[in-house]
Design an enzyme around this catalytic site. Structure first.
Site, short mmCIF file in Angstrom:
data_model
loop_
_atom_site.label_atom_id
_atom_site.label_comp_id
_atom_site.label_asym_id
_atom_site.label_seq_id
_atom_site.Cartn_x
_atom_site.Cartn_y
_atom_site.Cartn_z
N GLU A 1 -7.15 4.78 7.34
CA GLU A 1 -6.91 6.20 7.03
C GLU A 1 -8.11 6.79 6.30
OE1 GLU A 1 -3.08 5.68 5.18
OE2 GLU A 1 -2.24 5.19 7.14
N ASN B 1 0.86 -1.18 0.00
CA ASN B 1 0.00 0.00 0.00
C ASN B 1 0.90 1.23 0.00
OD1 ASN B 1 -1.82 2.04 0.45
ND2 ASN B 1 -2.34 1.42 2.54
N GLY C 1 2.07 2.57 10.70
CA GLY C 1 3.01 3.69 10.58
C GLY C 1 3.65 4.10 11.89
N GLU D 1 -5.69 -4.76 10.26
CA GLU D 1 -4.69 -3.73 10.51
C GLU D 1 -5.06 -2.97 11.78
OE1 GLU D 1 -2.54 -2.56 6.62
OE2 GLU D 1 -4.35 -1.37 6.78
N LYS E 1 0.03 4.32 -0.38
CA LYS E 1 -0.61 5.53 0.15
C LYS E 1 -0.34 6.71 -0.81
CE LYS E 1 -0.20 3.44 4.61
NZ LYS E 1 -0.27 3.57 6.03
N HIS F 1 -9.80 1.23 4.34
CA HIS F 1 -8.53 1.40 5.08
C HIS F 1 -8.76 2.38 6.24
CE1 HIS F 1 -4.45 2.63 6.05
NE2 HIS F 1 -4.07 1.48 5.51
N SER G 1 3.07 -1.77 10.32
CA SER G 1 4.52 -1.77 10.56
C SER G 1 5.20 -3.10 10.22
CB SER G 1 4.82 -1.36 12.01
OG SER G 1 4.36 -0.04 12.23
P1 PGA Z 1 2.58 0.59 7.55
O1 PGA Z 1 1.14 0.75 6.87
O2 PGA Z 1 3.19 -0.69 7.05
O3 PGA Z 1 3.35 1.81 7.12
O4 PGA Z 1 2.35 0.55 9.03
C1 PGA Z 1 0.31 -0.34 6.65
C2 PGA Z 1 -0.99 0.10 6.04
O5 PGA Z 1 -1.50 1.17 6.40
O6 PGA Z 1 -1.55 -0.60 5.18
#
Ligand code: PGA
Length: 245
Positions: free
Chosen positions: A92, A4, A168, A162, A6, A90, A208
């Site tokens: 976000e 992903n 993140g 997640e 983003k 997601h 992460s």
């Molecule tokens: P990250 O993001 O690996 O940077 O924690 C994962 C995601 O949001 O899909």
């Protein structure tokens, strides 16, 4: 193994990524790889992965096929651009763009109608985990995001667990914590779609994931793959994750 990206990378940067990445993973037949670049980079990504086993997906879609919806992209458009997959719900999107469970459901159905395979994202926030509400949140998000799917549609759908506190932040769920959540989700899938279908369901862990923690996660039989954000932006790092899986 899903990447992903983003809101990172231009079309040129997308091409440069695959110039390197393709040569790093070419020889391995497994696992399946899907990259989710920003919508504008999908054509470049499709072009750069032609003839490879990497598939491309959108990070979001709107549920109408077309219309006066300024700024939105439909599943139909993603499909026409060469995408096969799409992320839905997601955290976000839920957090910054006010997406509700009802929106997620409309998007899941719209994705399937457009011929895309949705990855429905679920996960609890830190305060929900602290208040022992993880189970309640996951059950609600799973039920709400996949309600009304036929067996055939369910078979095309994947789920990503997640935990919001792990995205993140550098805080990965331990393999055991992730595995427990996956087991719970698979149990819900079994209740709604039957045990056999639940067994086949692909459940990805996200939050992460890095080259140095992927092996521990993938040892868990409940964890079928990973949805990788930050560590998927660099071709070497994402290729290491793919190989470790
Ligand atoms: P990250 O993001 O690996 O940077 O924690 C994962 C995601 O949001 O899909």
């Amino acid at each position: 193994m899903a990447a992903n990206w983003k809101m990172y990378k231009t079309a040129q940067e997308t091409t440069a990524f695959f110039d390197r990445f393709n040569s790093l993973v070419e020889s391995d037949p497994k696992p399946e790889i899907v990259v989710f670049p920003p919508a504008l980079c999908i054509p470049a990504a499709v072009q750069a992965t032609r003839g490879t086993r990497t598939e491309i997906g959108g990070q979001n879609l709107y549920w109408c096929k077309e219309g006066a919806f300024t700024g939105e992209v439909s599943g139909h458009m993603l499909r026409a651009a060469g995408a096969n997959w799409v992320l839905v719900g997601h955290s976000e999107r839920r957090q910054y763009f006010a997406e509700t469970d009802a929106d997620v459901l409309k998007k899941t159905h719209a994705a399937l109608e457009a011929g895309l395979r949705p990855i429905v994202c679920v996960g609890e926030r830190v305060e929900e985990r602290k208040a022992n509400k993880t189970e309640q949140v996951l059950v609600r998000q799973f039920a709400a995001g996949l309600a009304g799917l036929t067996e055939e549609e369910f078979a095309k759908t994947a789920v990503a667990y997640e935990p919001v506190w792990a995205i993140g932040t550098g805080l990965t769920a331990t393999p055991q914590v992730a595995s427990e959540a996956h087991e719970l989700i698979r149990g819900e899938a079994a209740k709604r779609f039957g045990r056999e279908a639940a067994k086949q369901l692909c459940i990805l862990y996200g939050g992460s994931v890095k080259p140095d923690n992927i092996e521990g996660l993938m040892k868990e039989t409940e964890i079928d793959g990973a949805l990788v954000g930050g560590a998927s932006l660099d071709p070497e790092s994402f290729a290491k994750i793919v190989r470790a899986a």
